[in-house]
Design a protein around this motif. Structure first.
Motif, PDB file in Angstrom:
ATOM      1  N   SER A 196      56.719   3.560  66.488  1.00  0.00           N
ATOM      2  CA  SER A 196      56.252   2.264  65.989  1.00  0.00           C
ATOM      3  C   SER A 196      55.737   2.335  64.560  1.00  0.00           C
ATOM      4  N   THR A 197      55.249   3.494  64.128  1.00  0.00           N
ATOM      5  CA  THR A 197      54.692   3.624  62.778  1.00  0.00           C
ATOM      6  C   THR A 197      55.545   4.480  61.855  1.00  0.00           C
ATOM      7  N   GLY A 198      56.452   5.285  62.421  1.00  0.00           N
ATOM      8  CA  GLY A 198      57.250   6.186  61.602  1.00  0.00           C
ATOM      9  C   GLY A 198      56.475   7.387  61.109  1.00  0.00           C
ATOM     10  N   LYS A 199      55.307   7.655  61.717  1.00  0.00           N
ATOM     11  CA  LYS A 199      54.490   8.790  61.307  1.00  0.00           C
ATOM     12  C   LYS A 199      54.767   9.995  62.205  1.00  0.00           C
ATOM     13  N   GLN A 200      54.713  11.156  61.597  1.00  0.00           N
ATOM     14  CA  GLN A 200      55.018  12.391  62.308  1.00  0.00           C
ATOM     15  C   GLN A 200      53.993  13.459  61.953  1.00  0.00           C
ATOM     16  N   ARG A 201      53.536  14.157  62.982  1.00  0.00           N
ATOM     17  CA  ARG A 201      52.583  15.247  62.778  1.00  0.00           C
ATOM     18  C   ARG A 201      53.257  16.561  63.146  1.00  0.00           C
ATOM     19  N   ASP A 257      52.258  20.637  63.603  1.00  0.00           N
ATOM     20  CA  ASP A 257      51.246  21.683  63.690  1.00  0.00           C
ATOM     21  C   ASP A 257      51.951  23.035  63.705  1.00  0.00           C
ATOM     22  N   PRO A 258      51.868  23.794  62.618  1.00  0.00           N
ATOM     23  CA  PRO A 258      52.560  25.086  62.541  1.00  0.00           C
ATOM     24  C   PRO A 258      51.768  26.171  63.257  1.00  0.00           C
ATOM     25  N   PRO A 259      52.333  27.367  63.366  1.00  0.00           N
ATOM     26  CA  PRO A 259      51.595  28.490  63.967  1.00  0.00           C
ATOM     27  C   PRO A 259      50.330  28.797  63.175  1.00  0.00           C
ATOM     28  N   GLY A 260      49.343  29.307  63.866  1.00  0.00           N
ATOM     29  CA  GLY A 260      48.124  29.744  63.184  1.00  0.00           C
ATOM     30  C   GLY A 260      46.965  28.788  63.281  1.00  0.00           C
ATOM     31  N   GLY A 261      47.252  27.489  63.398  1.00  0.00           N
ATOM     32  CA  GLY A 261      46.190  26.509  63.561  1.00  0.00           C
ATOM     33  C   GLY A 261      45.277  26.346  62.366  1.00  0.00           C
ATOM     34  N   ILE A 262      45.763  26.632  61.151  1.00  0.00           N
ATOM     35  CA  ILE A 262      44.893  26.520  59.975  1.00  0.00           C
ATOM     36  C   ILE A 262      45.111  25.213  59.220  1.00  0.00           C
ATOM     37  N   GLY A 263      45.975  24.356  59.723  1.00  0.00           N
ATOM     38  CA  GLY A 263      46.220  23.074  59.088  1.00  0.00           C
ATOM     39  C   GLY A 263      47.416  22.402  59.720  1.00  0.00           C
ATOM     40  N   TRP A 264      47.645  21.155  59.351  1.00  0.00           N
ATOM     41  CA  TRP A 264      48.793  20.430  59.868  1.00  0.00           C
ATOM     42  C   TRP A 264      49.296  19.457  58.822  1.00  0.00           C
ATOM     43  N   MET A 265      50.513  18.981  59.014  1.00  0.00           N
ATOM     44  CA  MET A 265      51.145  18.084  58.054  1.00  0.00           C
ATOM     45  C   MET A 265      51.311  16.701  58.665  1.00  0.00           C
ATOM     46  N   LEU A 266      50.917  15.673  57.921  1.00  0.00           N
ATOM     47  CA  LEU A 266      51.131  14.297  58.325  1.00  0.00           C
ATOM     48  C   LEU A 266      52.205  13.704  57.426  1.00  0.00           C
ATOM     49  N   ILE A 267      53.327  13.330  58.028  1.00  0.00           N
ATOM     50  CA  ILE A 267      54.480  12.812  57.292  1.00  0.00           C
ATOM     51  C   ILE A 267      54.670  11.348  57.647  1.00  0.00           C
ATOM     52  N   ASP A 268      54.758  10.512  56.641  1.00  0.00           N
ATOM     53  CA  ASP A 268      54.986   9.079  56.845  1.00  0.00           C
ATOM     54  C   ASP A 268      56.357   8.743  56.289  1.00  0.00           C
ATOM     55  N   ARG A 269      57.326   8.574  57.168  1.00  0.00           N
ATOM     56  CA  ARG A 269      58.691   8.345  56.736  1.00  0.00           C
ATOM     57  C   ARG A 269      58.855   6.997  56.049  1.00  0.00           C
ATOM     58  N   ARG A 270      58.071   6.012  56.439  1.00  0.00           N
ATOM     59  CA  ARG A 270      58.209   4.688  55.843  1.00  0.00           C
ATOM     60  C   ARG A 270      57.583   4.632  54.454  1.00  0.00           C
ATOM     61  N   ALA A 271      56.487   5.341  54.265  1.00  0.00           N
ATOM     62  CA  ALA A 271      55.819   5.346  52.955  1.00  0.00           C
ATOM     63  C   ALA A 271      56.351   6.461  52.059  1.00  0.00           C
ATOM     64  N   ASN A 272      57.220   7.337  52.610  1.00  0.00           N
ATOM     65  CA  ASN A 272      57.760   8.472  51.862  1.00  0.00           C
ATOM     66  C   ASN A 272      56.652   9.362  51.313  1.00  0.00           C
ATOM     67  N   THR A 273      55.688   9.693  52.191  1.00  0.00           N
ATOM     68  CA  THR A 273      54.582  10.550  51.784  1.00  0.00           C
ATOM     69  C   THR A 273      54.421  11.688  52.792  1.00  0.00           C
ATOM     70  N   LEU A 289      47.568  10.921  64.403  1.00  0.00           N
ATOM     71  CA  LEU A 289      48.447  10.615  63.280  1.00  0.00           C
ATOM     72  C   LEU A 289      47.676   9.941  62.153  1.00  0.00           C
ATOM     73  N   SER A 290      46.393  10.226  62.096  1.00  0.00           N
ATOM     74  CA  SER A 290      45.537   9.646  61.055  1.00  0.00           C
ATOM     75  C   SER A 290      44.664  10.734  60.454  1.00  0.00           C
ATOM     76  N   ILE A 291      44.394  10.616  59.159  1.00  0.00           N
ATOM     77  CA  ILE A 291      43.493  11.556  58.491  1.00  0.00           C
ATOM     78  C   ILE A 291      42.056  11.155  58.820  1.00  0.00           C
ATOM     79  N   PRO A 292      41.242  12.061  59.325  1.00  0.00           N
ATOM     80  CA  PRO A 292      39.853  11.730  59.639  1.00  0.00           C
ATOM     81  C   PRO A 292      39.101  11.235  58.409  1.00  0.00           C
ATOM     82  N   THR A 293      38.150  10.363  58.628  1.00  0.00           N
ATOM     83  CA  THR A 293      37.355   9.841  57.522  1.00  0.00           C
ATOM     84  C   THR A 293      36.457  10.945  56.958  1.00  0.00           C
TER      85      THR A 293
END
Length: 210
Positions: free
Chosen positions: A63-68, A70-86, A184-188
């Motif tokens: 519904s939002t086109g957002k994708q998360r 989580d790679p190995p290691g658990g030290i970070g993750w990527m938030l990809i927004d296909r609709r906003a191209n970010t 699928l949201s960045i914490p405040t």
């Protein structure tokens, strides 16, 4: 981590539209997938890196086109927004984020790579889920990917020039169902960091003092 996130995301997202035509270009419903990632792919092919397979998780909201991712290691993750191209890397331990440069984000969200050709091979079952196998050829090489009829990438194998086919990633678990919007949201309250080599005076690789 950044090299792994960007290369794997590009594989999972750029390959998908290229090989799924004329079927769905992305998942048509919410899905969460756990992948087994080839050890060399997870480490970016670094010399001497451990070759043991590792685990990666992906969640997609239709519904939002957002994708998360989580790679190995658990030290970070990527938030990809296909609709906003970010694409934004999120580091929870540092309570910080880092926006990917436009060219990097585009590599994760763009459509069919120029000059890509694909050939349908047949069907397979991966993680108990049916998918269609496609041979794909692009300027950088060729590979085979298995995609469900509703647009979920289940397996990706690459074949370098004069090389041996290598399975880069393969699903081990597929779960359909609504993805929690909070995932699928960045914490405040997170601090935005500059990429190394960014604006003059910007911190490179660490959040600014708070």
């Amino acid at each position: 981590m950044l090299r792994f996130l960007t290369s794997t995301a590009a594989l999972a997202l750029v390959a998908l539209p290229a090989i799924a035509q004329p079927a769905n270009l992305q998942p048509t419903r919410d899905v969460t997938v756990t992948y087994r990632v080839n050890g060399a792919a997870a480490t970016g092919g670094a010399p001497g890196a451990a070759a043991a397979p590792q685990e990666m998780r992906m969640a997609f909201s239709a519904s939002t086109g957002k994708q998360r991712m989580d790679p190995p290691g658990g030290i970070g993750w990527m938030l990809i927004d296909r609709r906003a191209n970010t694409a934004v890397m999120v580091m929870d331990a540092q309570r910080a984020t880092m926006a990917m440069p436009p060219a990097t984000a585009a590599a994760m969200t763009q459509g069919v790579p120029a000059g890509a050709t694909f050939t349908r091979k047949g069907t397979a079952t991966v993680a108990g889920t049916s998918c269609v196998e496609w041979d794909v050829a692009v300027a950088q090489g060729r590979g085979t990917s298995c995609i469900t009829e509703d647009g979920v990438l289940l397996r990706a194998t690459t074949t370098p020039p004069n090389g041996t086919p290598t399975t880069v990633m393969e699903a081990t678990q597929v779960s359909y169902g609504q993805v929690d919007p909070a995932r699928l949201s960045i914490p405040t309250g997170y601090t935005a960091m500059q990429m190394p080599g960014g604006a003059p005076g910007a911190p490179a690789g660490a959040p600014p003092a708070r």
